[in-house]
Design an enzyme around this catalytic site. Structure first.
Site: not given
Ligand code: BG6
Ligand code: MG
Length: 217
Positions: A9-11, A145, A114-115, A45, A169-170, A17
């Protein structure tokens, strides 16, 4: 031995972030007169931007039309982008690069799941895009997710079986998605919150490369 796919996962896993997403949402919640705490934020998250807004609105028992929703969604992303504008390698979370490079050295597969729709520019900013064999982000999936779509696509792109995939994943939603996909889930963060994960680490500095090596066999 077939190769393993390590899906990150990224964030909140690779980069710090999660705090910027929180700040941007908190600003919107306060403009809407909704109390929004770090505890509430756990529910956001890993969740898509659109779904996140719906969760916040539900918290405040507020119903608004699509046009107004779009306005908030635009504001959220503009604020978020302003927070990450000057982001660089210093925002990579401790220990992650070491693990990524170890996986690379062992010739295993690395994917992003990542989402976020901002995932690619972030990986570019922190200069680790080249480490990834595949990237699946919020632009590629329709189901957020805990739906496993993002991880299933990532495994497919690197041609790994689900059972040979390991997900870092966090978020609770992300751990659930990995479990549903029949992948090995590794929680990064608070083990009490991420108790559904198969393995837990506070952060990557607590993860030894021997853990990765054991997963490879
Ligand atoms: C996820 C984050 O990785 O991405 C969420 O954990 C975030 O907090 C989601 O809402 C969507 O991200 P973005 O950058 O497309 O708004
Ligand atoms: Mg995350």
């Amino acid at each position: 031995m077939s190769k393993k796919a390590f899906i990150f996962d990224l964030d909140g896993v690779i980069v710090d972030t999660a705090k910027y997403h929180f700040l941007a949402w908190q600003k919107i919640a306060s403009q809407l007169g909704i109390e929004f705490t770090p505890e509430h934020n756990e529910e956001l998250k890993g969740v898509s931007r659109v779904r996140s807004l719906d969760i916040i609105l539900a918290l405040g028992n507020i119903e608004i039309g699509q046009e107004e929703k779009n306005k908030w969604l635009t504001q959220k992303n503009e604020d978020y982008l302003s927070y990450i504008e000057h982001m660089d390698e210093t925002e990579i979370l401790p220990g992650v690069v070491n693990i990524l490079e170890f996986i690379k050295e062992k010739k295993q597969l690395i994917a992003l799941g990542s989402a976020s729709k901002n995932a690619r520019p972030i990986l570019e900013k922190v200069k680790i895009l080249h480490l990834f064999d595949a990237i699946v982000d919020g632009n590629d999936v329709t189901n957020a997710k805990p739906d496993p779509e993002v991880f299933l696509r990532a495994a497919k792109l690197v041609k790994a079986k689900n059972a040979n995939a390991i997900v870092f994943e966090d978020s609770v939603a992300g751990i659930q998605a990995a479990n549903i996909a029949n992948m090995i889930s590794v929680g990064i963060g608070d083990a009490n919150i991420l108790h559904e994960a198969k393995y837990n680490f506070k952060d990557f500095t607590f993860m030894d490369t021997s853990f990765i090596e054991a997963l490879m066999n």
